[in-house]
Motif scaffolding. Structure first.
Motif, PDB file in Angstrom:
ATOM      1  N   PRO A  19       7.922   9.761  -6.796  1.00  0.00           N
ATOM      2  CA  PRO A  19       8.353   8.953  -5.657  1.00  0.00           C
ATOM      3  C   PRO A  19       8.047   7.478  -5.872  1.00  0.00           C
ATOM      4  O   PRO A  19       7.152   7.120  -6.648  1.00  0.00           O
ATOM      5  CB  PRO A  19       7.545   9.533  -4.490  1.00  0.00           C
ATOM      6  N   ILE A  20       8.772   6.628  -5.167  1.00  0.00           N
ATOM      7  CA  ILE A  20       8.689   5.197  -5.413  1.00  0.00           C
ATOM      8  C   ILE A  20       7.283   4.653  -5.190  1.00  0.00           C
ATOM      9  O   ILE A  20       6.820   3.774  -5.931  1.00  0.00           O
ATOM     10  CB  ILE A  20       9.718   4.451  -4.532  1.00  0.00           C
ATOM     11  N   MET A  21       6.558   5.181  -4.185  1.00  0.00           N
ATOM     12  CA  MET A  21       5.192   4.713  -3.942  1.00  0.00           C
ATOM     13  C   MET A  21       4.277   5.095  -5.102  1.00  0.00           C
ATOM     14  O   MET A  21       3.359   4.353  -5.454  1.00  0.00           O
ATOM     15  CB  MET A  21       4.654   5.291  -2.632  1.00  0.00           C
ATOM     16  N   GLY A  22       4.540   6.256  -5.721  1.00  0.00           N
ATOM     17  CA  GLY A  22       3.754   6.662  -6.880  1.00  0.00           C
ATOM     18  C   GLY A  22       4.025   5.790  -8.084  1.00  0.00           C
ATOM     19  O   GLY A  22       3.104   5.478  -8.859  1.00  0.00           O
ATOM     20  N   VAL A  23       5.282   5.371  -8.267  1.00  0.00           N
ATOM     21  CA  VAL A  23       5.626   4.471  -9.371  1.00  0.00           C
ATOM     22  C   VAL A  23       4.908   3.140  -9.199  1.00  0.00           C
ATOM     23  O   VAL A  23       4.313   2.595 -10.140  1.00  0.00           O
ATOM     24  CB  VAL A  23       7.149   4.256  -9.437  1.00  0.00           C
ATOM     25  N   ILE A  24       4.947   2.599  -7.981  1.00  0.00           N
ATOM     26  CA  ILE A  24       4.296   1.314  -7.707  1.00  0.00           C
ATOM     27  C   ILE A  24       2.794   1.418  -7.946  1.00  0.00           C
ATOM     28  O   ILE A  24       2.175   0.534  -8.556  1.00  0.00           O
ATOM     29  CB  ILE A  24       4.600   0.863  -6.273  1.00  0.00           C
ATOM     30  N   ALA A  25       2.187   2.514  -7.472  1.00  0.00           N
ATOM     31  CA  ALA A  25       0.737   2.683  -7.641  1.00  0.00           C
ATOM     32  C   ALA A  25       0.356   2.778  -9.113  1.00  0.00           C
ATOM     33  O   ALA A  25      -0.643   2.194  -9.546  1.00  0.00           O
ATOM     34  CB  ALA A  25       0.277   3.932  -6.890  1.00  0.00           C
ATOM     35  N   ARG A  26       1.154   3.498  -9.906  1.00  0.00           N
ATOM     36  CA  ARG A  26       0.836   3.642 -11.325  1.00  0.00           C
ATOM     37  C   ARG A  26       0.986   2.323 -12.073  1.00  0.00           C
ATOM     38  O   ARG A  26       0.172   1.992 -12.938  1.00  0.00           O
ATOM     39  CB  ARG A  26       1.722   4.708 -11.956  1.00  0.00           C
ATOM     40  N   VAL A  27       2.020   1.562 -11.729  1.00  0.00           N
ATOM     41  CA  VAL A  27       2.215   0.265 -12.384  1.00  0.00           C
ATOM     42  C   VAL A  27       1.084  -0.686 -12.029  1.00  0.00           C
ATOM     43  O   VAL A  27       0.580  -1.439 -12.870  1.00  0.00           O
ATOM     44  CB  VAL A  27       3.585  -0.324 -11.997  1.00  0.00           C
ATOM     45  N   ARG A  28       0.658  -0.668 -10.773  1.00  0.00           N
ATOM     46  CA  ARG A  28      -0.447  -1.529 -10.360  1.00  0.00           C
ATOM     47  C   ARG A  28      -1.746  -1.166 -11.081  1.00  0.00           C
ATOM     48  O   ARG A  28      -2.535  -2.036 -11.436  1.00  0.00           O
ATOM     49  CB  ARG A  28      -0.655  -1.422  -8.846  1.00  0.00           C
ATOM     50  N   LYS A  29      -1.951   0.125 -11.290  1.00  0.00           N
ATOM     51  CA  LYS A  29      -3.203   0.579 -11.892  1.00  0.00           C
ATOM     52  C   LYS A  29      -3.227   0.384 -13.403  1.00  0.00           C
ATOM     53  O   LYS A  29      -4.238  -0.064 -13.960  1.00  0.00           O
ATOM     54  CB  LYS A  29      -3.415   2.059 -11.553  1.00  0.00           C
ATOM     55  N   THR A  30      -2.126   0.709 -14.074  1.00  0.00           N
ATOM     56  CA  THR A  30      -2.108   0.696 -15.539  1.00  0.00           C
ATOM     57  C   THR A  30      -1.261  -0.419 -16.133  1.00  0.00           C
ATOM     58  O   THR A  30      -1.332  -0.664 -17.331  1.00  0.00           O
ATOM     59  CB  THR A  30      -1.590   2.043 -16.071  1.00  0.00           C
ATOM     60  N   GLY A  31      -0.424  -1.053 -15.315  1.00  0.00           N
ATOM     61  CA  GLY A  31       0.463  -2.086 -15.845  1.00  0.00           C
ATOM     62  C   GLY A  31       1.660  -1.531 -16.571  1.00  0.00           C
ATOM     63  O   GLY A  31       2.413  -2.279 -17.197  1.00  0.00           O
TER      64      GLY A  31
ATOM     65  N   THR B  36      15.355  18.133   2.718  1.00  0.00           N
ATOM     66  CA  THR B  36      14.931  17.084   1.779  1.00  0.00           C
ATOM     67  C   THR B  36      13.584  17.397   1.140  1.00  0.00           C
ATOM     68  O   THR B  36      13.457  17.313  -0.089  1.00  0.00           O
ATOM     69  CB  THR B  36      14.913  15.718   2.486  1.00  0.00           C
ATOM     70  N   PRO B  37      12.537  17.750   1.899  1.00  0.00           N
ATOM     71  CA  PRO B  37      11.279  18.128   1.232  1.00  0.00           C
ATOM     72  C   PRO B  37      11.436  19.329   0.310  1.00  0.00           C
ATOM     73  O   PRO B  37      10.763  19.410  -0.724  1.00  0.00           O
ATOM     74  CB  PRO B  37      10.337  18.438   2.400  1.00  0.00           C
ATOM     75  N   LEU B  38      12.321  20.270   0.687  1.00  0.00           N
ATOM     76  CA  LEU B  38      12.543  21.418  -0.190  1.00  0.00           C
ATOM     77  C   LEU B  38      13.120  20.972  -1.521  1.00  0.00           C
ATOM     78  O   LEU B  38      12.668  21.419  -2.588  1.00  0.00           O
ATOM     79  CB  LEU B  38      13.486  22.407   0.497  1.00  0.00           C
ATOM     80  N   CYS B  39      14.115  20.089  -1.478  1.00  0.00           N
ATOM     81  CA  CYS B  39      14.708  19.593  -2.723  1.00  0.00           C
ATOM     82  C   CYS B  39      13.675  18.862  -3.577  1.00  0.00           C
ATOM     83  O   CYS B  39      13.572  19.089  -4.790  1.00  0.00           O
ATOM     84  CB  CYS B  39      15.882  18.673  -2.407  1.00  0.00           C
ATOM     85  N   ILE B  40      12.914  17.973  -2.953  1.00  0.00           N
ATOM     86  CA  ILE B  40      11.960  17.146  -3.695  1.00  0.00           C
ATOM     87  C   ILE B  40      10.912  17.997  -4.389  1.00  0.00           C
ATOM     88  O   ILE B  40      10.523  17.719  -5.530  1.00  0.00           O
ATOM     89  CB  ILE B  40      11.298  16.122  -2.758  1.00  0.00           C
ATOM     90  N   ASN B  41      10.450  19.041  -3.722  1.00  0.00           N
ATOM     91  CA  ASN B  41       9.321  19.815  -4.242  1.00  0.00           C
ATOM     92  C   ASN B  41       9.726  21.132  -4.900  1.00  0.00           C
ATOM     93  O   ASN B  41       8.851  21.890  -5.324  1.00  0.00           O
ATOM     94  CB  ASN B  41       8.338  20.098  -3.101  1.00  0.00           C
ATOM     95  N   ALA B  42      11.027  21.387  -4.989  1.00  0.00           N
ATOM     96  CA  ALA B  42      11.476  22.636  -5.617  1.00  0.00           C
ATOM     97  C   ALA B  42      12.541  22.370  -6.667  1.00  0.00           C
ATOM     98  O   ALA B  42      13.533  23.096  -6.767  1.00  0.00           O
ATOM     99  CB  ALA B  42      11.990  23.606  -4.558  1.00  0.00           C
ATOM    100  N   GLY B  43      12.329  21.319  -7.444  1.00  0.00           N
ATOM    101  CA  GLY B  43      13.160  21.097  -8.619  1.00  0.00           C
ATOM    102  C   GLY B  43      14.218  20.032  -8.521  1.00  0.00           C
ATOM    103  O   GLY B  43      14.602  19.442  -9.527  1.00  0.00           O
ATOM    104  N   TRP B  44      14.720  19.750  -7.302  1.00  0.00           N
ATOM    105  CA  TRP B  44      15.803  18.780  -7.130  1.00  0.00           C
ATOM    106  C   TRP B  44      15.204  17.455  -6.672  1.00  0.00           C
ATOM    107  O   TRP B  44      15.469  16.978  -5.568  1.00  0.00           O
ATOM    108  CB  TRP B  44      16.822  19.297  -6.117  1.00  0.00           C
ATOM    109  N   ARG B  45      14.433  16.825  -7.507  1.00  0.00           N
ATOM    110  CA  ARG B  45      13.580  15.716  -7.101  1.00  0.00           C
ATOM    111  C   ARG B  45      14.362  14.426  -6.855  1.00  0.00           C
ATOM    112  O   ARG B  45      15.409  14.192  -7.443  1.00  0.00           O
ATOM    113  CB  ARG B  45      12.505  15.466  -8.166  1.00  0.00           C
ATOM    114  N   GLY B  46      13.775  13.599  -5.990  1.00  0.00           N
ATOM    115  CA  GLY B  46      14.370  12.312  -5.660  1.00  0.00           C
ATOM    116  C   GLY B  46      13.530  11.612  -4.610  1.00  0.00           C
ATOM    117  O   GLY B  46      12.359  11.937  -4.414  1.00  0.00           O
ATOM    118  N   GLY B  47      14.132  10.673  -3.919  1.00  0.00           N
ATOM    119  CA  GLY B  47      13.407   9.873  -2.941  1.00  0.00           C
ATOM    120  C   GLY B  47      13.442  10.478  -1.548  1.00  0.00           C
ATOM    121  O   GLY B  47      14.341  11.240  -1.192  1.00  0.00           O
ATOM    122  N   GLN B  48      12.459  10.119  -0.740  1.00  0.00           N
ATOM    123  CA  GLN B  48      12.373  10.614   0.629  1.00  0.00           C
ATOM    124  C   GLN B  48      12.720   9.555   1.667  1.00  0.00           C
ATOM    125  O   GLN B  48      13.033   9.884   2.823  1.00  0.00           O
ATOM    126  CB  GLN B  48      10.956  11.116   0.916  1.00  0.00           C
TER     127      GLN B  48
END
Length: 418
Positions: A96-108, A318-330
């Motif tokens: 998810p987009i918030m996870g991408v932002i958090a990882r970039v902030r932490k590791t660059g 939408t949560p079913l798709c995200i967490n059961a293989g059909w991943r994307g944004g919420q």
């Protein structure tokens, strides 16, 4: 003369640093636009041109018609197989987009520098009709491409910063602590400036070529004092929908874990659920942002009951798709659901629908992410600017409402931070 040389070197280093940053940003922005264009092309080919060739017709917006079950199931089953093959071949997770932002902030950085796996993994669910938003896939493509093309420039950028600071000629790293600090500073400069350039290029290409993310804008708030009586009910329905979204996220995670390594079976289950819901109710496929203006125009035709059913189904599928293989944004599906709930209440009571949508959407998103200011800013993508105080109040109050521990969501805070 010596001072002049230092000045010339500093200017040259600044020019080189700016050129590298712009070049990196242009590549990142172009790849992001290419992702959006590929998504739109795939959806048009699969869901519009193919039905026309089969004699099924396309989406008839005026009547909110849907595809027949057999067609939707056939396409989603093909998507389930493609997703399973891709995941077996290269198990890259779309974060998810918030996870991408958090990882970039932490590791660059984000990912291992490979762009194509993220591009493919993010594109396939969207192309085959997953009820998720494209913003997560776009963030993954931008993050991985920024890491891939920015990593090679960090050393040169550090040398440029050293020259700007000292006026000395460009040279390689010396291994000192000061050089390490410059490396970190160079990474931040390249990543942040390239991100800005990438956004400019992304929207610039979208305007020139006609492809890219385009969210509809709701009209002005036109309400009277009597509408204020419906503020709390509007926020309450947003809170209920947000709680449902969080609870379904927890349930879908458990369901995904239950399938274990049976990736194809998990994807097929999601395809069947998505096909059934999309046959029973309209506007269930895709992220919802492209059809929001259509649904708003036909809100009276749909009626409050239908609108509530659409919003509730979105908070389940939408949560079913995200967490059961059909991943994307919420976020885009949550925007869609919050606005639809507001229009349902407005249609049932006669209150201004945009006023109701501001309360319901702000509360829904804040219940899920527990960040009131972020929730309000996200809704400004579609809501008028004048609605910001309503969005903020609704989001702040909703984020203080606790959820059961079994939901597995972020716990409520007594005084949530902005």
């Amino acid at each position: 003369m010596h001072g002049l040389r230092r000045t010339v070197r500093r200017i040259g280093a600044c020019v080189l640093l700016a050129a590298m940053t712009i070049w990196t940003g242009a590549i990142v922005g172009a790849l992001g636009w290419l992702f959006s264009a590929a998504m739109e092309l795939a959806i048009r080919l699969i869901w519009r041109e193919l039905p026309m060739r089969l004699g099924l017709g396309g989406i008839r917006e005026a009547s909110m018609a849907q595809w027949p079950f057999w067609f939707t199931l056939t396409v989603t089953v093909a998507g389930a197989v493609a997703l399973a093959v891709n995941e077996r071949r290269d198990p890259v997770t779309v974060t998810p987009i918030m996870g991408v932002i958090a990882r970039v902030r932490k590791t660059g950085a984000y990912g291992d520098g490979r762009v194509l796996p993220y591009f493919t993994s993010a594109l396939l669910p969207l192309a085959f009709g997953s009820a998720v938003g494209p913003e997560a896939g776009l963030a993954n493509v931008i993050g991985s491409s920024g890491t891939r093309f920015g990593r090679a420039l960090h050393g040169v950028a550090a040398a440029c910063l050293r020259t700007v600071r000292t006026g000395e000629p460009l040279h390689a790293r010396d291994g000192s602590k000061a050089d390490a600090d410059l490396q970190g500073l160079a990474r931040k400069v390249i990543n942040r400036c390239a991100a800005v350039c990438g956004i400019i290029v992304f929207f610039g290409l979208g305007r020139l070529a006609g492809a890219g993310l385009a969210l509809p804008r709701l009209g002005h708030i036109q309400w009277n004092p009597a509408d204020a009586a419906w503020a709390i009910p509007a926020m309450a329905e947003g809170v209920a929908a947000g709680a449902l979204f969080v609870g379904m996220t927890r349930l879908a995670k458990l369901l995904g874990e239950h399938f274990g390594d049976h990736i194809l079976l998990r994807n097929l289950f999601t395809a069947l659920a998505l096909s059934i819901v999309a046959t029973v109710l309209p506007f269930m496929l895709f992220s919802g942002e492209s059809s929001l203006d259509v649904l708003v125009r036909h809100a009276a035709e749909a009626g409050p009951v239908m609108l509530v059913a659409i919003a509730v189904a979105r908070c389940i599928i939408t949560p079913l798709c995200i967490n059961a293989g059909w991943r994307g944004g919420q976020f885009f599906p949550m925007i869609f659901s919050g606005v639809v709930l507001g229009y349902a209440l407005g249609g049932a009571t006669g209150a201004d629908p945009v006023f109701c949508a501001a309360f319901s959407s702000g509360a829904l998103i804040a219940m899920v992410i527990r960040r009131p200011l972020t929730a309000a800013m996200i809704m400004l993508l579609v809501m008028p600017v004048a609605s910001f105080p309503i969005l903020l109040v609704s989001a702040y109050l909703a984020s203080m409402i606790p959820l059961p521990r079994a939901f597995g969501g972020v716990p409520a805070r007594n005084f949530p931070s902005f």
